[in-house]
Write a protein that holds these residues in place. Sequence first.
Motif, PDB file in Angstrom:
ATOM      1  N   ILE A  63     100.926  83.964  10.774  1.00  0.00           N
ATOM      2  CA  ILE A  63      99.990  82.841  10.744  1.00  0.00           C
ATOM      3  C   ILE A  63     100.772  81.578  11.071  1.00  0.00           C
ATOM      4  O   ILE A  63     101.913  81.412  10.604  1.00  0.00           O
ATOM      5  CB  ILE A  63      99.368  82.703   9.336  1.00  0.00           C
ATOM      6  CG1 ILE A  63      98.672  84.018   8.943  1.00  0.00           C
ATOM      7  CG2 ILE A  63      98.406  81.521   9.271  1.00  0.00           C
ATOM      8  CD1 ILE A  63      98.765  84.344   7.477  1.00  0.00           C
ATOM      9  N   LYS A  64     100.196  80.686  11.881  1.00  0.00           N
ATOM     10  CA  LYS A  64     100.834  79.391  12.169  1.00  0.00           C
ATOM     11  C   LYS A  64      99.883  78.296  11.729  1.00  0.00           C
ATOM     12  O   LYS A  64      98.686  78.368  12.033  1.00  0.00           O
ATOM     13  CB  LYS A  64     101.058  79.232  13.679  1.00  0.00           C
ATOM     14  CG  LYS A  64     102.362  79.776  14.179  1.00  0.00           C
ATOM     15  CD  LYS A  64     102.575  79.331  15.617  1.00  0.00           C
ATOM     16  CE  LYS A  64     103.784  80.062  16.189  1.00  0.00           C
ATOM     17  NZ  LYS A  64     104.044  79.688  17.581  1.00  0.00           N
ATOM     18  N   GLY A  65     100.393  77.271  11.022  1.00  0.00           N
ATOM     19  CA  GLY A  65      99.495  76.201  10.597  1.00  0.00           C
ATOM     20  C   GLY A  65     100.248  74.964  10.150  1.00  0.00           C
ATOM     21  O   GLY A  65     101.467  74.852  10.360  1.00  0.00           O
ATOM     22  N   ARG A  94     100.684  81.408  -2.283  1.00  0.00           N
ATOM     23  CA  ARG A  94     101.041  81.401  -3.690  1.00  0.00           C
ATOM     24  C   ARG A  94     102.464  81.908  -3.897  1.00  0.00           C
ATOM     25  O   ARG A  94     102.839  82.950  -3.349  1.00  0.00           O
ATOM     26  CB  ARG A  94     100.087  82.373  -4.393  1.00  0.00           C
ATOM     27  CG  ARG A  94      99.614  81.981  -5.741  1.00  0.00           C
ATOM     28  CD  ARG A  94      98.604  83.024  -6.214  1.00  0.00           C
ATOM     29  NE  ARG A  94      97.239  82.537  -6.111  1.00  0.00           N
ATOM     30  CZ  ARG A  94      96.687  81.728  -7.021  1.00  0.00           C
ATOM     31  NH1 ARG A  94      97.369  81.342  -8.081  1.00  0.00           N
ATOM     32  NH2 ARG A  94      95.446  81.320  -6.864  1.00  0.00           N
ATOM     33  N   PHE A  95     103.256  81.178  -4.651  1.00  0.00           N
ATOM     34  CA  PHE A  95     104.599  81.640  -5.009  1.00  0.00           C
ATOM     35  C   PHE A  95     104.718  81.661  -6.524  1.00  0.00           C
ATOM     36  O   PHE A  95     104.460  80.650  -7.174  1.00  0.00           O
ATOM     37  CB  PHE A  95     105.683  80.681  -4.470  1.00  0.00           C
ATOM     38  CG  PHE A  95     105.762  80.641  -2.968  1.00  0.00           C
ATOM     39  CD1 PHE A  95     106.594  81.512  -2.280  1.00  0.00           C
ATOM     40  CD2 PHE A  95     105.008  79.714  -2.248  1.00  0.00           C
ATOM     41  CE1 PHE A  95     106.677  81.464  -0.896  1.00  0.00           C
ATOM     42  CE2 PHE A  95     105.084  79.667  -0.869  1.00  0.00           C
ATOM     43  CZ  PHE A  95     105.917  80.538  -0.186  1.00  0.00           C
ATOM     44  N   PHE A 115     104.549  85.109   7.442  1.00  0.00           N
ATOM     45  CA  PHE A 115     104.205  86.515   7.664  1.00  0.00           C
ATOM     46  C   PHE A 115     103.964  87.141   6.299  1.00  0.00           C
ATOM     47  O   PHE A 115     104.825  87.101   5.417  1.00  0.00           O
ATOM     48  CB  PHE A 115     105.317  87.273   8.397  1.00  0.00           C
ATOM     49  CG  PHE A 115     104.971  88.723   8.558  1.00  0.00           C
ATOM     50  CD1 PHE A 115     104.079  89.132   9.539  1.00  0.00           C
ATOM     51  CD2 PHE A 115     105.501  89.682   7.701  1.00  0.00           C
ATOM     52  CE1 PHE A 115     103.723  90.471   9.671  1.00  0.00           C
ATOM     53  CE2 PHE A 115     105.145  91.021   7.827  1.00  0.00           C
ATOM     54  CZ  PHE A 115     104.255  91.416   8.808  1.00  0.00           C
ATOM     55  N   GLY A 116     102.789  87.720   6.117  1.00  0.00           N
ATOM     56  CA  GLY A 116     102.489  88.308   4.817  1.00  0.00           C
ATOM     57  C   GLY A 116     101.209  89.122   4.856  1.00  0.00           C
ATOM     58  O   GLY A 116     100.627  89.345   5.917  1.00  0.00           O
ATOM     59  N   GLY A 124      88.130  82.396  -0.842  1.00  0.00           N
ATOM     60  CA  GLY A 124      88.857  82.110   0.392  1.00  0.00           C
ATOM     61  C   GLY A 124      89.915  83.170   0.610  1.00  0.00           C
ATOM     62  O   GLY A 124      89.836  84.261   0.073  1.00  0.00           O
ATOM     63  N   THR A 125      90.932  82.819   1.404  1.00  0.00           N
ATOM     64  CA  THR A 125      91.963  83.802   1.703  1.00  0.00           C
ATOM     65  C   THR A 125      93.288  83.326   1.144  1.00  0.00           C
ATOM     66  O   THR A 125      93.606  82.133   1.238  1.00  0.00           O
ATOM     67  CB  THR A 125      92.078  83.984   3.225  1.00  0.00           C
ATOM     68  OG1 THR A 125      90.786  84.291   3.733  1.00  0.00           O
ATOM     69  CG2 THR A 125      93.033  85.101   3.582  1.00  0.00           C
ATOM     70  N   GLU A 126      94.067  84.248   0.551  1.00  0.00           N
ATOM     71  CA  GLU A 126      95.377  83.842   0.085  1.00  0.00           C
ATOM     72  C   GLU A 126      96.447  84.856   0.436  1.00  0.00           C
ATOM     73  O   GLU A 126      96.173  86.024   0.698  1.00  0.00           O
ATOM     74  CB  GLU A 126      95.362  83.520  -1.409  1.00  0.00           C
ATOM     75  CG  GLU A 126      95.317  84.708  -2.330  1.00  0.00           C
ATOM     76  CD  GLU A 126      95.527  84.284  -3.797  1.00  0.00           C
ATOM     77  OE1 GLU A 126      95.033  83.215  -4.196  1.00  0.00           O
ATOM     78  OE2 GLU A 126      96.204  85.044  -4.511  1.00  0.00           O
ATOM     79  N   VAL A 127      97.685  84.345   0.466  1.00  0.00           N
ATOM     80  CA  VAL A 127      98.830  85.201   0.736  1.00  0.00           C
ATOM     81  C   VAL A 127      99.852  84.933  -0.357  1.00  0.00           C
ATOM     82  O   VAL A 127     100.118  83.774  -0.679  1.00  0.00           O
ATOM     83  CB  VAL A 127      99.463  84.879   2.106  1.00  0.00           C
ATOM     84  CG1 VAL A 127     100.694  85.745   2.340  1.00  0.00           C
ATOM     85  CG2 VAL A 127      98.467  85.087   3.222  1.00  0.00           C
ATOM     86  N   ILE A 128     100.372  86.004  -0.964  1.00  0.00           N
ATOM     87  CA  ILE A 128     101.371  85.829  -2.016  1.00  0.00           C
ATOM     88  C   ILE A 128     102.750  86.124  -1.449  1.00  0.00           C
ATOM     89  O   ILE A 128     102.945  87.142  -0.777  1.00  0.00           O
ATOM     90  CB  ILE A 128     101.056  86.761  -3.199  1.00  0.00           C
ATOM     91  CG1 ILE A 128      99.693  86.400  -3.772  1.00  0.00           C
ATOM     92  CG2 ILE A 128     102.132  86.660  -4.277  1.00  0.00           C
ATOM     93  CD1 ILE A 128      99.180  87.354  -4.826  1.00  0.00           C
ATOM     94  N   HIS A 129     103.696  85.255  -1.753  1.00  0.00           N
ATOM     95  CA  HIS A 129     105.094  85.443  -1.335  1.00  0.00           C
ATOM     96  C   HIS A 129     105.289  85.888   0.110  1.00  0.00           C
ATOM     97  O   HIS A 129     105.914  86.920   0.361  1.00  0.00           O
ATOM     98  CB  HIS A 129     105.783  86.461  -2.262  1.00  0.00           C
ATOM     99  CG  HIS A 129     106.177  85.851  -3.569  1.00  0.00           C
ATOM    100  ND1 HIS A 129     107.423  85.346  -3.804  1.00  0.00           N
ATOM    101  CD2 HIS A 129     105.475  85.643  -4.698  1.00  0.00           C
ATOM    102  CE1 HIS A 129     107.459  84.849  -5.024  1.00  0.00           C
ATOM    103  NE2 HIS A 129     106.302  85.012  -5.595  1.00  0.00           N
ATOM    104  N   PRO A 130     104.772  85.149   1.061  1.00  0.00           N
ATOM    105  CA  PRO A 130     105.018  85.544   2.448  1.00  0.00           C
ATOM    106  C   PRO A 130     106.449  85.204   2.852  1.00  0.00           C
ATOM    107  O   PRO A 130     107.110  84.414   2.187  1.00  0.00           O
ATOM    108  CB  PRO A 130     104.039  84.668   3.226  1.00  0.00           C
ATOM    109  CG  PRO A 130     103.905  83.433   2.383  1.00  0.00           C
ATOM    110  CD  PRO A 130     104.032  83.877   0.956  1.00  0.00           C
ATOM    111  N   GLU A 131     106.905  85.836   3.934  1.00  0.00           N
ATOM    112  CA  GLU A 131     108.094  85.287   4.613  1.00  0.00           C
ATOM    113  C   GLU A 131     107.611  84.009   5.267  1.00  0.00           C
ATOM    114  O   GLU A 131     106.487  83.970   5.762  1.00  0.00           O
ATOM    115  CB  GLU A 131     108.505  86.218   5.756  1.00  0.00           C
ATOM    116  CG  GLU A 131     109.355  87.385   5.391  1.00  0.00           C
ATOM    117  CD  GLU A 131     109.595  88.236   6.647  1.00  0.00           C
ATOM    118  OE1 GLU A 131     110.015  87.678   7.684  1.00  0.00           O
ATOM    119  OE2 GLU A 131     109.335  89.445   6.563  1.00  0.00           O
TER     120      GLU A 131
END
Length: 687
Positions: A63-65, A94-95, A115-116, A124-131
């Motif tokens: 993902i890019k943002g 989220r970390f 990346f996750g 909504g959408t969430e990502v935990i601990h992505p690179e």
Amino acid sequence: MSQSILLEPVTTLRGVGAKMASRLAEIGIRSLEDLLFHFPLRYQDRTQVTPIAGLRDQVDAVIKGTVRGAAVTMGRRRTLLVKVEDSTGLLTVRFFHFRQAQVTQFKTGARVQLFGTPRRLGSGTEVIHPEYRLGETADLVEPALTPVYPTVSGIGQSTWRKLCGQALAALNRQPPEDLLQGITEDRITLSEAIAFLHNPPPGTELDPIHGGVHPAQIRLAREELIAHQLTVQGVRDTERKHQAPSITSAAEITQQFIAGLPFAPTAAQMRVAKELAADMAQPQPMLRLVQGDVGSGKTLVAAQATLDTIAAGYQVAFMAPTELLAEQHHANLAGWFDELGLPVAWLSGRIKGKARQAVLEQLAHGQAPVVVGTHALFQDDVVFQRLGLIIVDEQHRFGVHQRLSLADKGADGQHPHQLALTATPIPRSLAMVAYGDLDCSIIDELPPGRQPVTTTLIDSTRREAVIRRVGAACQEGRQAYWVCTAIEESDTLDIEAAEATADQLGSALPGVSVGMVHGRLKPQEKASVMAAFKAGDIQLLVATTVIEVGVDVPNASLMIIDNAERLGLAQLHQLRGRVGRGATESHCLLMFKQPLSDTAQQRLTTMQESSDGFLIAERDLAIRGPGELLGTRQTGLAAFRIALLPEHEDLLIEAQAIAARLYEHDLPRAQALMQRWAGARADFARV
Ligand code: ADP
Ligand code: MG
């Protein structure tokens, strides 16, 4: 033959010192070939950026943002929340573990790549601990799919990628000969298939690869299975080159034995006995497996072959995988052979010192015509005067090696005939893998008068009712088994569960005599409990799964299995085979604890619906996969590197035919194939 490149040690690679080499060796990776055959478990697609609105639940993505804010919240856990936005939507990152520096890093307006694994939530959408990487320059997008290798602690994914990259470069410089060229229709060579699976190009559909059916995998599986079948045929060929005593069948003593039985052999038993007799009349070793469902009467057929062998002046070794089963066979044969004046010797690991010495001398001097025992029969100091036949019960629990090590105990350069028995019917494809070197006979008929066993599933909350039912059955003069397994897999816990259950049942059913048997009882204790149960002095036998095989008490017509959801199908089928051996209708109650997993549910339903061992075995394979079914370690069969069963069953059948042709017409190529794949199955080949 350009095998060389594949066989070079991993230490020729950059970054592999003594320490890394020994770590790799621990998981069986020594050569470049081993490394090249260490395939990714799965792949990540980092080849493109996914817009936030297009993220799919649980599908890894880049993902890019732009950072729209970062804050530390103090809920149940301290959490760093970062909002990231692109032109299509907003994402929460989220970390739970973070340093203060990270908090200040995420400045509003900063560009970020992630990346996750996204989770789509109501909110909504969430990502935990992505690179993640901040800034525009460092790109998380990669040109090929990213392999994820199976690994052990201390070797990271980037190390695997570097090592495999170097091995692939070596492969590319000097591709090995394509040994299937002109033999199969594959359009992809060995080297291409290997390279593809390490680095699939962007746009490759992953589902076929994850399902094991991509042409690259098929190409490799095909070669592996052909090599395997060649090895199996080689083992058989080597064995068949030996001389064996030619044994005439239908000896007088065998006729007398059959005539004295309280029943007549079934047609299937007679047919199989004839097949054995025909094999044993030959001057090469018989290599035969008798398959037959639980209770089909394999022992009788084995006993006939035993008598023929003894009558011809040779000895017989009869081996079983467990002490209890071996004891049963011993008791059985001793009962049958006593009237014929033939002593049956006994040897297990528990027989020590002088007693052992005495048995060894009898065997060495030919005074013991037949010996029944466990693995103890394999020992080097067990020497026979004239071994003519080895019988291995429950062959699937032994390795090919073990059977063959007994085959070396023949006298005068002769090899004994080999008879393997298996009560666990296994699907054809697995039989070809596990017993490929054996001819197969099937006893496809049960003795007459057997009542089918009715199987019922019962929630363990109804235990009280089950206990009452057991009490009522015992009142009527019937006998019952209560099989205990602990919730967790452990022999000790199983025994504790059996002890607790025996106590509980003893006090709940005061009029019923309760006995108990488990693997840690002394042999005499075990034997006396079993004898009392057989005599009817014990009505209810509480047991661990040690009674799985071999126990034979026809009056027992009720079986309760505790925590049945924990057992595999083969084991349940074996256990249930202990009832339904007499004239009364039998019942098997499978008690389970909720909640049931999907596979447990499937297993129990299969048991309820079927009593056909072959059908149950097919289902078992479908539910569990072959490694578990055969117990790879137990069988001495090393796992395949790439082939999968049952997925590649068709390939296996094809491989058998190809292997037979190669063996006959192109031995050099056959040898090259076996050598290339030998590492994977060194355990099968006779080395
Ligand atoms: P398995 O194939 O499971 O090893 P066994 O050899 O233990 O079966 O036989 C199961 C029981 O059936 C034994 O009690 C055996 O004596 C009995 N039996 C074997 N053959 C026959 C037959 N033809 N008719 C009746 N009973 C038989
Ligand atoms: Mg048996």
